[in-house]
Design a protein around this motif. Structure first.
Motif: not given
Ligand code: ARG
Length: 480
Positions: A32, A35-36
């Protein structure tokens, strides 16, 4: 009443190593956080309109993700097969939806997720060098070249050795945790010092449009995406009935707490308009408060994003495998290297598709992330429909974890909203996206259901598979 899924369960893969509770928690938290929280925060602020609303969106995203994860726990413990949604769609709706899901995930969603994560990484590496420079176009080109290069390296490592891929993950996770701790402590200290201006009129801002709230949630939910990682690997969990719910109940509130506190930290250093206009927020913040150590923050953030990319690349192989063992994707996509045991074809295809997605001028972190969210929430909505449908169609199947029915109904309403809201803002983009996805239906009927494709094309595929298999020394595993 017996469990109708038991026979399937017996067929489940023998796995070499089983993951315990701690492993489960680190797997979700590790996927989780990436990058976000560093890159999509400005999207949340732009669309939420005020700091108070932005904090509500971050918290509500965490709550929504916790609720939908619990729905996924019901599905994962009832149908204890790897492959996540692929297995649930097969059980609830049959072949076609399951195929469209694996087609969409393998050919669109996984590569797009990788592209978005690495575009954020590119921004973080380049912004410090162009900090007071207005040559935006040069920066974007360099950023994309860097992103493509790093993607190549990540994929290469995943092809060469499973051990390397998991070992470097440890380093990246450490970088992630250090950055988060630094930011959270900074926020708490600054709050104690009285830097609370942005909280005074927390809810003053422009009036909100229904679609912009949807986009604000996209920003937040992107940072939480990856919450369903455990459902992709249910067969590898030691005691899924206990560890799946526990990992969710511990992991998601932990991440939500961190995200809210980091946003508070941003707000103690920057104004909301500064936050809304920055494309590398942690860099802007670091330059304000960390003096000569500011350069460390973008490095740590870049590491954190590479860690997320590494985790995302790693899980893609499992998905392709679950679909290919039922002949829903070309077998070659599920093959492993004979000695290295790595899913080279799936990784290479994902890499090439992600590169292609980075090329267009309009492709940047925000646009790619929004497309990912649109498709992902469509997929999640269908899983909730599957849950409700199975409650109705097979009420007596053993459900080791049964959720209160009001929760999936609420989650379904919200996720449908999340899919529909962007249509108002960007109908063309969403329609385009749907068109791409519907090609999956065509491919299903042509290649799988009726095999109306001329024999020579099928033969060509078989020969091609054999050739790739021999050249790259690949085999189709019985277990993964
Ligand atoms: N939450 C992750 C981020 O903030 C992105 C995840 C992308 N999804 C996944 N199922 N790997 O970068």
């Amino acid at each position: 009443m017996g469990n109708e899924y038991e026979p399937l369960q017996q067929k489940k893969a023998e796995t070499k190593q089983k993951v315990g509770l701690l492993g489960c928690i680190s797997l979700i938290v590790g996927t989780m956080i990436g990058s976000g929280i560093f890159a999509s925060t400005s999207n949340v602020f732009i669309n939420a309109g005020s700091p108070g609303m932005a904090l509500i969106v971050w918290t509500a995203s965490g709550v929504l993700v916790a609720l939908i994860s619990l729905c996924y726990v019901e599905m994962g413990t009832m149908i204890p097969l790897s492959g996540g949604e692929y297995s649930y769609y097969s059980e609830a709706f049959g072949e076609l939806p399951a195929f469209v899901f694996s087609y969409t995930s393998t050919l669109f969603l996984k590569p797009a997720q990788l592209a978005a994560i690495l575009l954020a990484c590119g921004d973080y590496i380049t912004v410090p060098f162009f900090y007071n420079d207005c040559n935006v176009e040069d920066r974007i080109i360099i950023s994309k070249i860097l992103a493509s290069f790093i993607l190549g390296v990540v994929i290469f490592i995943n092809c060469v050795s499973v051990r390397w891929a998991t070992n470097i993950q440890v380093v990246f996770t450490a970088a992630k945790l250090i950055t988060i701790t630094i930011l959270v402590i900074t926020g708490l200290v600054r709050l104690a010092q009285g830097f609370d201006n942005e909280f005074k009129n927390a809810f003053t801002g422009p009036s909100l449009k229904i679609s912009s709230i949807g986009y604000a949630f996209y920003g937040g939910l992107w940072a939480y995406d990856g919450w369903n990682t455990l459902n992709l690997a249910t067969e590898e969990i030691k005691s899924p009935n206990r560890d799946l719910p526990l990992a969710i109940i511990i992991g998601i509130p932990l991440v939500t707490g961190c995200y809210v506190l980091i946003n508070v930290a941003y707000l103690t250093v920057l104004t909301s308009s500064e936050i809304a206009s920055s494309n590398a927020l942690a860099v802007t913040m670091a330059n304000r408060v960390y003096g000569k150590y500011a350069f460390l923050i973008p490095i740590f953030v870049a590491f954190s994003t590479v860690g997320a990319a590494n985790g995302t690349a790693f899980s893609g192989g499992r998905l392709a495998y679950a679909a290919a063992r039922k002949n829903h994707l070309p077998k070659v996509l599920a093959m492993l290297h004979c000695e290295k045991q790595t899913p080279i074809p799936a990784l290479v295809v994902t890499c090439i598709l992600a590169w292609i997605m980075m090329i267009p001028d309009s492709s940047n972190f925000t646009t790619v992330m929004n497309y990912c969210n649109f498709v992902a929430w469509m997929i999640y909505s269908f899983t909730i429909v599957a849950l409700l449908w199975l409650r109705f169609k097979r009420p007596n199947v053993k459900r080791p974890f049964k959720i209160f029915i009001g929760i999936p109904i609420f989650v379904l309403f919200f996720s449908v909203y999340l899919v529909i809201a962007p249509f108002y803002e960007n109908p063309l983009g969403s329609t385009y996206c749907l068109l791409v996805l519907s090609t999956g239906i065509l491919v299903y009927f042509l290649f799988i259901k009726y095999r109306i494709v001329p024999q020579f094309i099928m033969e060509f595929f078989d020969k091609f598979t054999l050739m790739v298999q021999m050249l790259a020394n690949l085999y189709f595993p019985n277990t993964i």
